[in-house]
Every structure is written in structure tokens, then in C-alpha cells.
Write a protein that holds these residues in place. Sequence first.
Motif, PDB file in Angstrom:
ATOM      1  N   VAL A 195      11.383  22.391  91.503  1.00 26.76           N
ATOM      2  CA  VAL A 195      12.577  21.825  90.863  1.00 26.76           C
ATOM      3  C   VAL A 195      13.639  21.495  91.911  1.00 26.76           C
ATOM      4  CG1 VAL A 195      14.499  22.336  89.300  1.00 26.76           C
ATOM      5  CG2 VAL A 195      12.167  22.921  88.627  1.00 26.76           C
ATOM      6  N   SER A 196      13.844  22.370  92.881  1.00 28.86           N
ATOM      7  CA  SER A 196      14.859  22.112  93.909  1.00 28.86           C
ATOM      8  C   SER A 196      14.492  20.874  94.726  1.00 28.86           C
ATOM      9  CB  SER A 196      15.008  23.326  94.826  1.00 28.86           C
ATOM     10  OG  SER A 196      13.823  23.580  95.555  1.00 28.86           O
ATOM     11  N   MET A 197      13.229  20.693  95.085  1.00 25.73           N
ATOM     12  CA  MET A 197      12.816  19.525  95.839  1.00 25.73           C
ATOM     13  C   MET A 197      12.956  18.251  95.021  1.00 25.73           C
ATOM     14  SD  MET A 197      12.185  20.619  98.813  1.00 25.73           S
ATOM     15  CE  MET A 197      11.683  19.020  99.415  1.00 25.73           C
ATOM     16  N   ALA A 198      12.679  18.334  93.725  1.00 25.09           N
ATOM     17  CA  ALA A 198      12.855  17.161  92.872  1.00 25.09           C
ATOM     18  C   ALA A 198      14.330  16.770  92.767  1.00 25.09           C
ATOM     19  CB  ALA A 198      12.284  17.443  91.485  1.00 25.09           C
ATOM     20  N   LEU A 199      15.221  17.754  92.668  1.00 25.14           N
ATOM     21  CA  LEU A 199      16.653  17.465  92.615  1.00 25.14           C
ATOM     22  C   LEU A 199      17.132  16.861  93.939  1.00 25.14           C
ATOM     23  CD1 LEU A 199      17.968  20.663  90.792  1.00 25.14           C
ATOM     24  CD2 LEU A 199      17.727  18.370  89.831  1.00 25.14           C
ATOM     25  N   ILE A 200      16.634  17.371  95.050  1.00 20.38           N
ATOM     26  CA  ILE A 200      17.013  16.825  96.351  1.00 20.38           C
ATOM     27  C   ILE A 200      16.535  15.387  96.482  1.00 20.38           C
ATOM     28  CG2 ILE A 200      16.607  17.027  98.836  1.00 20.38           C
ATOM     29  CD1 ILE A 200      16.463  20.067  98.433  1.00 20.38           C
ATOM     30  N   ALA A 201      15.315  15.108  96.046  1.00 20.83           N
ATOM     31  CA  ALA A 201      14.798  13.743  96.104  1.00 20.83           C
ATOM     32  C   ALA A 201      15.634  12.798  95.256  1.00 20.83           C
ATOM     33  CB  ALA A 201      13.339  13.716  95.637  1.00 20.83           C
ATOM     34  N   ASP A 202      16.070  13.266  94.095  1.00 18.97           N
ATOM     35  CA  ASP A 202      16.925  12.441  93.239  1.00 18.97           C
ATOM     36  C   ASP A 202      18.261  12.163  93.915  1.00 18.97           C
ATOM     37  OD1 ASP A 202      17.423  11.278  90.457  1.00 18.97           O
ATOM     38  OD2 ASP A 202      19.110  12.674  90.646  1.00 18.97           O
ATOM     39  N   GLY A 203      18.831  13.172  94.575  1.00 19.71           N
ATOM     40  CA  GLY A 203      20.083  12.969  95.294  1.00 19.71           C
ATOM     41  C   GLY A 203      19.930  12.026  96.470  1.00 19.71           C
ATOM     42  N   LEU A 204      18.817  12.135  97.204  1.00 15.89           N
ATOM     43  CA  LEU A 204      18.565  11.226  98.317  1.00 15.89           C
ATOM     44  C   LEU A 204      18.404   9.797  97.838  1.00 15.89           C
ATOM     45  CD1 LEU A 204      16.080  13.348 100.461  1.00 15.89           C
ATOM     46  CD2 LEU A 204      18.435  12.734 101.046  1.00 15.89           C
ATOM     47  N   ARG A 205      17.749   9.614  96.708  1.00 13.76           N
ATOM     48  CA  ARG A 205      17.590   8.267  96.162  1.00 13.76           C
ATOM     49  C   ARG A 205      18.937   7.635  95.861  1.00 13.76           C
ATOM     50  NH1 ARG A 205      15.598   8.383  90.353  1.00 13.76           N
ATOM     51  NH2 ARG A 205      17.789   8.963  90.168  1.00 13.76           N
ATOM     52  N   ASP A 206      19.837   8.392  95.221  1.00 15.20           N
ATOM     53  CA  ASP A 206      21.158   7.858  94.908  1.00 15.20           C
ATOM     54  C   ASP A 206      21.979   7.609  96.168  1.00 15.20           C
ATOM     55  OD1 ASP A 206      20.640   7.873  92.230  1.00 15.20           O
ATOM     56  OD2 ASP A 206      21.625   9.790  91.837  1.00 15.20           O
ATOM     57  N   ALA A 207      21.822   8.478  97.164  1.00 16.13           N
ATOM     58  CA  ALA A 207      22.624   8.348  98.392  1.00 16.13           C
ATOM     59  C   ALA A 207      22.180   7.165  99.233  1.00 16.13           C
ATOM     60  CB  ALA A 207      22.541   9.632  99.201  1.00 16.13           C
ATOM     61  N   LEU A 208      20.873   6.906  99.276  1.00 12.65           N
ATOM     62  CA  LEU A 208      20.345   5.858 100.150  1.00 12.65           C
ATOM     63  C   LEU A 208      20.264   4.504  99.477  1.00 12.65           C
ATOM     64  CD1 LEU A 208      17.446   7.884 101.827  1.00 12.65           C
ATOM     65  CD2 LEU A 208      19.723   7.398 102.757  1.00 12.65           C
ATOM     66  N   ASP A 209      20.330   4.466  98.158  1.00 15.21           N
ATOM     67  CA  ASP A 209      20.224   3.207  97.429  1.00 15.21           C
ATOM     68  C   ASP A 209      21.627   2.607  97.272  1.00 15.21           C
ATOM     69  OD1 ASP A 209      19.664   1.070  95.867  1.00 15.21           O
ATOM     70  OD2 ASP A 209      18.943   2.201  94.141  1.00 15.21           O
ATOM     71  N   PRO A 210      21.905   1.453  97.894  1.00 14.46           N
ATOM     72  CA  PRO A 210      23.245   0.880  97.785  1.00 14.46           C
ATOM     73  C   PRO A 210      23.587   0.391  96.390  1.00 14.46           C
ATOM     74  CG  PRO A 210      21.768  -0.628  98.889  1.00 14.46           C
ATOM     75  CD  PRO A 210      21.021   0.652  98.738  1.00 14.46           C
ATOM     76  N   THR A 211      22.591   0.253  95.498  1.00 16.34           N
ATOM     77  CA  THR A 211      22.875  -0.223  94.143  1.00 16.34           C
ATOM     78  C   THR A 211      23.111   0.921  93.160  1.00 16.34           C
ATOM     79  OG1 THR A 211      20.512  -0.240  93.555  1.00 16.34           O
ATOM     80  CG2 THR A 211      21.406  -2.226  94.581  1.00 16.34           C
ATOM     81  N   SER A 212      23.005   2.178  93.630  1.00 16.65           N
ATOM     82  CA  SER A 212      23.174   3.296  92.722  1.00 16.65           C
ATOM     83  C   SER A 212      24.648   3.509  92.391  1.00 16.65           C
ATOM     84  CB  SER A 212      22.607   4.584  93.343  1.00 16.65           C
ATOM     85  OG  SER A 212      23.385   4.978  94.443  1.00 16.65           O
ATOM     86  N   ALA A 213      24.886   4.331  91.373  1.00 17.66           N
ATOM     87  CA  ALA A 213      26.270   4.630  90.986  1.00 17.66           C
ATOM     88  C   ALA A 213      27.002   5.348  92.101  1.00 17.66           C
ATOM     89  CB  ALA A 213      26.284   5.463  89.703  1.00 17.66           C
ATOM     90  N   ALA A 214      26.278   6.264  92.801  1.00 13.58           N
ATOM     91  CA  ALA A 214      26.903   6.968  93.912  1.00 13.58           C
ATOM     92  C   ALA A 214      27.280   6.024  95.029  1.00 13.58           C
ATOM     93  CB  ALA A 214      25.948   8.060  94.430  1.00 13.58           C
ATOM     94  N   GLY A 215      26.419   5.028  95.274  1.00 12.85           N
ATOM     95  CA  GLY A 215      26.744   4.066  96.308  1.00 12.85           C
ATOM     96  C   GLY A 215      27.933   3.202  95.946  1.00 12.85           C
ATOM     97  N   GLY A 216      28.057   2.871  94.661  1.00  8.29           N
ATOM     98  CA  GLY A 216      29.172   2.043  94.245  1.00  8.29           C
ATOM     99  C   GLY A 216      30.513   2.724  94.346  1.00  8.29           C
ATOM    100  N   ARG A 217      30.538   4.084  94.321  1.00  8.07           N
ATOM    101  CA  ARG A 217      31.796   4.796  94.401  1.00  8.07           C
ATOM    102  C   ARG A 217      32.159   5.153  95.837  1.00  8.07           C
ATOM    103  NH1 ARG A 217      29.339   7.819  90.300  1.00  8.07           N
ATOM    104  NH2 ARG A 217      29.158   9.603  91.717  1.00  8.07           N
ATOM    105  N   ALA A 218      31.277   4.836  96.793  1.00 10.82           N
ATOM    106  CA  ALA A 218      31.534   5.226  98.182  1.00 10.82           C
ATOM    107  C   ALA A 218      32.690   4.439  98.746  1.00 10.82           C
ATOM    108  CB  ALA A 218      30.283   4.997  99.027  1.00 10.82           C
TER     109      ALA A 218
END
Length: 309
Positions: free
Chosen positions: A286-309
Motif C-alpha cells: 500500500v505504501s509503494m502504491a501511494l508513493i507511485a500515485d504521488g510521483l505520477r502527480d508530481a511528474l505529470d505537468p497536466t495533473s492537478a498538483a502540477g497545475g497548482r505549482a
Amino acid sequence: MTTDMIDPLVEPPVAPPTADCASGKSLSKWALYTRRFMRNKPAVGGVVVLLVLILFSTLGPLLSQYQVDSMDFLALSQPPSAAHWFGTNGAGNDTYVQTAIGLQRSLMIAITVSVGTTILSALVGTAAAYFGGWFERFALLFIHFMMVVPTFLLLSIISNDSGGVWWVIAFVMIFVGWFFPARIIWTMTLSLREREYVQAARYMGVRGLRIVTRHLIPNIGSLLVINFTLGIVAAVTTETGLSFIGFGVKIPDVSLGSLIGEGSSSITSSPWLFYFPALILTLLTVSMALIADGLRDALDPTSAAGGRA
């Protein structure tokens, strides 16, 4: 073994550094990625859990007076107590130490397999797309053939002759685990090989292998990072399945899968033998899956996290 993949994410051309409104300073690319990742609270929690598990696997055995193969004949199949924190099995082995060592072994196998499959799939996938011709046809023919082979059955047959040696099992898992990611990477690289920077390097006389390693692979870095993380989850679950059915790590070595397999046979009489390793395995995946999800949002410029950067 099939490594879970996600939609490919290709890093866009490097943009000018983003300004930090509070200090007026520019943010580097990695500082920007870190800021995006830290916004994802479940992912940060996953990092904390993973660090605790790593500490448990490395320092946990040092906190006990028992070794992984120590036998306490006065405490056979005893429930958790002050002397044996996770109880003991039928041979008097301390389940706490065995769980910590089992987690350590499962992590070693998973990281080795994930690194190996990531490197191999990246090299073969990008090289096949860039060079084309007979190399591409042969690589795709081999990949497509291996993708239709029941890999878990093949893995079970080969690993059964390994004698339970963990690095042999890891090598076999790498061999059967790189095909599907290589196929996805090949698809992505087909569009990258026509980019201007690749064409410019080719016209300047840069060798093909250097273009693959210096231009193509770095531009799918975000995809490789995410799939390396997910590859750890896939490797852990695969190793657990193999050890559970008796084709993985064998005594005197232990892994989470072998402990779960041993505990499942006595889950009604000695449930602690099953639940403690199963809990550790669940926390790890579960921890690795959560980390992978966070990395996806951080590295994807189209994600919501990327849009708020």
C-alpha cells in the motif's frame, strides 16, 4: 511476471524555472517536483510508512536477543509475549525476528528485480524503436511471443530448480518481467525518435547508442521512475506468491511469502504466524502504491498538483 504499467508520461521540454512567489527565487525542476509531491498527503504518508518498514527490516533484528534460526524449545507455538513480541512457531523460532528478516529479503528481491526490469526494458524498448529494421522486428517478435507465455507457470518451473537462493529467483523474475514494459516503452519512443533534438543529434554524427542513452531514455524518465516504483509492488507480490506455493525462498532463508505460506497452515491454532507477516506485506504494497500515485502527480505537468505549482 507482468509489471503493472500506467499511461506513459513523457517529460516535456525543459521550461524556464518556476518562480517562488513568496521569496522571489526561481525553483529548480526537482524542487518543483518535490513541492508537488509534498502536496499529496497520502503519498507522504506512504514514504513515512516505507521508511519505518526499512528501519524495521534493518534495525529490528538488532533489538531482539534471538537470531532468525534460534529455537526456544520452552516456547513452542507461543502467542506474543514479553519474551517473543510476535510469538513463536512450532519449532520455537522467534516470529518477530523472522518477520524482520523476511521483509529485508523481500525488499532485496523486489528492488533488484525492479531495477533490472526497468533498465532492460528501457534499453530494449528505446533501441528497438530508434534503430528499427531487423532489430526492431526481432525484438518485437520475441516480446510478443513471451507475452503470451504463462509467465507465472514458467517462473514457477524455473525457480523450483533454484534451491530457494534469492538472487537466482530475482534473476529469473527479471528475465520474465521486462517484456510488457519494453513493449510500452517502444510505443512511446516511436514518437520521440522524430523529435527535433533527436534529428539534430543524428545529423551531427552522434552514434545511435549514445542517442538512445543520452536523449531518448532521459525523456521518458518520469515513466521509468513511476514504473520502477510499481515494479517493486509487482515483484513483492510475485515473490510472495512463489514462496507461498513453495517455489520461492526456502528454509533456512525466509521471506514474507514463505512466512505467510507457513502461517496459513496454522491460521486457526496460531494466527499470529500469519497475521504479522501479512500485515507487514500489506503495509509495504500500500505504501509503494501511494508513493507511485504521488510521483505520477508530481511528474505529470497536466495533473492537478502540477497545475497548482
